[in-house]
Design an enzyme around this catalytic site. Structure first.
Site, PDB file in Angstrom:
ATOM      1  N   ASP A 106      -6.631   3.360  -7.744  1.00  0.00           N
ATOM      2  CA  ASP A 106      -7.474   3.934  -6.685  1.00  0.00           C
ATOM      3  C   ASP A 106      -8.873   4.238  -7.240  1.00  0.00           C
ATOM      4  O   ASP A 106      -9.905   3.825  -6.662  1.00  0.00           O
ATOM      5  CB  ASP A 106      -6.788   5.217  -6.184  1.00  0.00           C
ATOM      6  CG  ASP A 106      -7.457   5.854  -4.973  1.00  0.00           C
ATOM      7  OD1 ASP A 106      -8.231   5.159  -4.290  1.00  0.00           O
ATOM      8  OD2 ASP A 106      -7.189   7.037  -4.714  1.00  0.00           O
ATOM      9  N   THR A 146       4.002   3.465  -9.226  1.00  0.00           N
ATOM     10  CA  THR A 146       4.562   3.427 -10.597  1.00  0.00           C
ATOM     11  C   THR A 146       3.639   4.011 -11.661  1.00  0.00           C
ATOM     12  O   THR A 146       3.903   3.857 -12.853  1.00  0.00           O
ATOM     13  CB  THR A 146       4.962   1.990 -10.991  1.00  0.00           C
ATOM     14  OG1 THR A 146       3.802   1.142 -10.883  1.00  0.00           O
ATOM     15  CG2 THR A 146       6.059   1.465 -10.098  1.00  0.00           C
ATOM     16  N   GLY A 147       2.547   4.673 -11.237  1.00  0.00           N
ATOM     17  CA  GLY A 147       1.666   5.358 -12.182  1.00  0.00           C
ATOM     18  C   GLY A 147       1.807   6.853 -11.999  1.00  0.00           C
ATOM     19  O   GLY A 147       2.847   7.439 -12.318  1.00  0.00           O
ATOM     20  N   ASN A 199      -3.446   8.054  -1.706  1.00  0.00           N
ATOM     21  CA  ASN A 199      -2.699   9.285  -1.403  1.00  0.00           C
ATOM     22  C   ASN A 199      -2.867   9.604   0.083  1.00  0.00           C
ATOM     23  O   ASN A 199      -3.739   9.040   0.753  1.00  0.00           O
ATOM     24  CB  ASN A 199      -3.178  10.445  -2.276  1.00  0.00           C
ATOM     25  CG  ASN A 199      -4.681  10.659  -2.174  1.00  0.00           C
ATOM     26  OD1 ASN A 199      -5.182  11.095  -1.135  1.00  0.00           O
ATOM     27  ND2 ASN A 199      -5.413  10.311  -3.214  1.00  0.00           N
ATOM     28  N   GLY A 222      -6.142   6.187 -11.536  1.00  0.00           N
ATOM     29  CA  GLY A 222      -5.395   4.927 -11.534  1.00  0.00           C
ATOM     30  C   GLY A 222      -6.145   3.801 -10.867  1.00  0.00           C
ATOM     31  O   GLY A 222      -7.373   3.704 -10.947  1.00  0.00           O
ATOM     32  N   ASP A 261      -6.175  -7.491 -13.379  1.00  0.00           N
ATOM     33  CA  ASP A 261      -6.874  -6.334 -12.811  1.00  0.00           C
ATOM     34  C   ASP A 261      -6.996  -6.544 -11.303  1.00  0.00           C
ATOM     35  O   ASP A 261      -7.629  -7.504 -10.862  1.00  0.00           O
ATOM     36  CB  ASP A 261      -8.254  -6.237 -13.467  1.00  0.00           C
ATOM     37  CG  ASP A 261      -9.036  -5.026 -12.998  1.00  0.00           C
ATOM     38  OD1 ASP A 261      -8.657  -4.391 -11.988  1.00  0.00           O
ATOM     39  OD2 ASP A 261     -10.050  -4.722 -13.648  1.00  0.00           O
TER      40      ASP A 261
HETATM   41  N1  AR6 Z   1      -5.121  -3.277 -11.587  1.00  0.00           N
HETATM   42  C1  AR6 Z   1      -3.797  -3.355 -11.335  1.00  0.00           C
HETATM   43  N2  AR6 Z   1      -2.942  -2.330 -11.546  1.00  0.00           N
HETATM   44  C2  AR6 Z   1      -3.461  -1.189 -12.034  1.00  0.00           C
HETATM   45  C3  AR6 Z   1      -4.832  -1.021 -12.323  1.00  0.00           C
HETATM   46  C4  AR6 Z   1      -5.683  -2.144 -12.080  1.00  0.00           C
HETATM   47  N3  AR6 Z   1      -6.996  -2.082 -12.294  1.00  0.00           N
HETATM   48  N4  AR6 Z   1      -5.015   0.244 -12.783  1.00  0.00           N
HETATM   49  C5  AR6 Z   1      -3.805   0.849 -12.800  1.00  0.00           C
HETATM   50  N5  AR6 Z   1      -2.858  -0.015 -12.353  1.00  0.00           N
HETATM   51  P1  AR6 Z   1      -1.409   4.533  -9.832  1.00  0.00           P
HETATM   52  P2  AR6 Z   1       0.476   5.599  -7.818  1.00  0.00           P
HETATM   53  C6  AR6 Z   1      -1.410   0.186 -12.184  1.00  0.00           C
HETATM   54  O1  AR6 Z   1      -1.335   5.779 -10.658  1.00  0.00           O
HETATM   55  O2  AR6 Z   1       1.528   5.778  -8.850  1.00  0.00           O
HETATM   56  C7  AR6 Z   1      -4.100   8.097  -7.574  1.00  0.00           C
HETATM   57  O3  AR6 Z   1      -4.684   9.262  -8.093  1.00  0.00           O
HETATM   58  C8  AR6 Z   1      -0.728   1.280 -12.968  1.00  0.00           C
HETATM   59  O4  AR6 Z   1      -0.458   0.862 -14.297  1.00  0.00           O
HETATM   60  O5  AR6 Z   1      -2.747   3.901  -9.654  1.00  0.00           O
HETATM   61  O6  AR6 Z   1       0.843   4.973  -6.502  1.00  0.00           O
HETATM   62  C9  AR6 Z   1      -4.109   8.068  -6.057  1.00  0.00           C
HETATM   63  O7  AR6 Z   1      -5.252   8.696  -5.517  1.00  0.00           O
HETATM   64  C10 AR6 Z   1       0.536   1.521 -12.166  1.00  0.00           C
HETATM   65  O8  AR6 Z   1       1.568   0.606 -12.557  1.00  0.00           O
HETATM   66  O9  AR6 Z   1      -0.813   4.772  -8.321  1.00  0.00           O
HETATM   67  C11 AR6 Z   1      -2.842   8.797  -5.707  1.00  0.00           C
HETATM   68  O10 AR6 Z   1      -3.067  10.190  -5.672  1.00  0.00           O
HETATM   69  C12 AR6 Z   1       0.133   1.157 -10.732  1.00  0.00           C
HETATM   70  O11 AR6 Z   1      -1.174   0.553 -10.840  1.00  0.00           O
HETATM   71  C13 AR6 Z   1      -1.904   8.444  -6.829  1.00  0.00           C
HETATM   72  O12 AR6 Z   1      -2.724   8.086  -7.936  1.00  0.00           O
HETATM   73  C14 AR6 Z   1       0.058   2.332  -9.799  1.00  0.00           C
HETATM   74  O13 AR6 Z   1      -0.418   3.487 -10.475  1.00  0.00           O
HETATM   75  C15 AR6 Z   1      -1.033   7.257  -6.499  1.00  0.00           C
HETATM   76  O14 AR6 Z   1      -0.117   7.057  -7.540  1.00  0.00           O
END
Ligand code: AR6
Length: 188
Positions: free
Chosen positions: A42, A126-127, A32, A40, A18
């Site tokens: 964030d 990647t989310g 963003n 996610g 985490d």
């Molecule tokens: N620790 C580590 N990795 C994590 C955690 C955690 N606690 N939680 C999720 N992940 P994302 P993006 C992983 O969606 O694709 C937001 O709304 C997750 O499994 O967090 O860059 C922002 O405000 C994935 O592999 O970020 C933006 O609008 C990775 O973190 C948008 O999402 C990134 O997923 C950014 O999208």
């Protein structure tokens, strides 16, 4: 589970865990462009770190895709949050890899400017932004390795993967890169 490589005396680690629990001096947020708290990783950072992070981010106001800005880390263990904006994935032929590499590189530059020795990253884009893990992993890891080769600080970069599938994807990519570059691996 953890895997690491050393390059020019500096360390790149890939771990499952985490991001919000990391005790590195900075953690990188998958933000963003408007720096408005979302879901996610964030969402998890803002929930655990408290309102001061969003307040500071609001004053900064904007961060273009491929760039990174810094705030404090509120109640988190880290001292700083580096907010990086990765690209939204379209078709893989719209400059996504360059923008993703830039988001990692700019985050590392912020860490160097702050004189930090350790920084932890999530897998940017990647989310919610839809970047396939298998494509993102080699871009992220090769960009970090290139940076560590050329800079004294940070001396530890930790990629923190959420879940086993993401960990395995990054671990495999690191093994391939280490082999290509003749670097020795430690861990499983
Ligand atoms: N620790 C580590 N990795 C994590 C955690 C955690 N606690 N939680 C999720 N992940 P994302 P993006 C992983 O969606 O694709 C937001 O709304 C997750 O499994 O967090 O860059 C922002 O405000 C994935 O592999 O970020 C933006 O609008 C990775 O973190 C948008 O999402 C990134 O997923 C950014 O999208």
């Amino acid at each position: 589970m953890a895997l690491k490589v050393k390059i020019e005396g500096k360390t790149l680690e890939v771990v499952q865990g985490d991001l919000t629990e990391q005790d590195t001096e900075a953690i990188v947020n998958a933000a963003n462009e408007r720096l408005i708290p979302g879901g996610g990783v964030d969402g998890a950072i803002h929930r655990k770190g408290g309102p001061s992070i969003a307040e500071e981010a609001r004053k900064i106001g904007h961060c273009p895709t491929g760039s990174a800005v810094v705030t404090g880390a509120g109640r988190l263990k880290a001292r700083y949050v580096i907010h990086a904006v990765g690209p939204v994935y379209k078709d893989g032929r719209s400059g996504e890899a360059e923008l993703l590499a830039s988001a990692y590189r700019e985050s590392l530059k912020r860490a160097t400017e702050l004189g930090l020795s350790s920084v932890a990253f999530p897998s940017l884009s990647t989310g919610a932004y839809g970047y396939p893990l298998e494509e993102a992993a080699p871009v992220a890891l090769s960009t970090i390795l290139d940076y560590l080769q050329e800079h004294d600080r940070p001396s530890l970069v930790r990629m923190v993967l959420w879940g086993e599938k993401a960990y395995r994807t990054y671990a495999e990519a690191l093994k391939r890169l280490a082999q290509e570059r003749g670097l020795s691996l430690e861990g499983d």
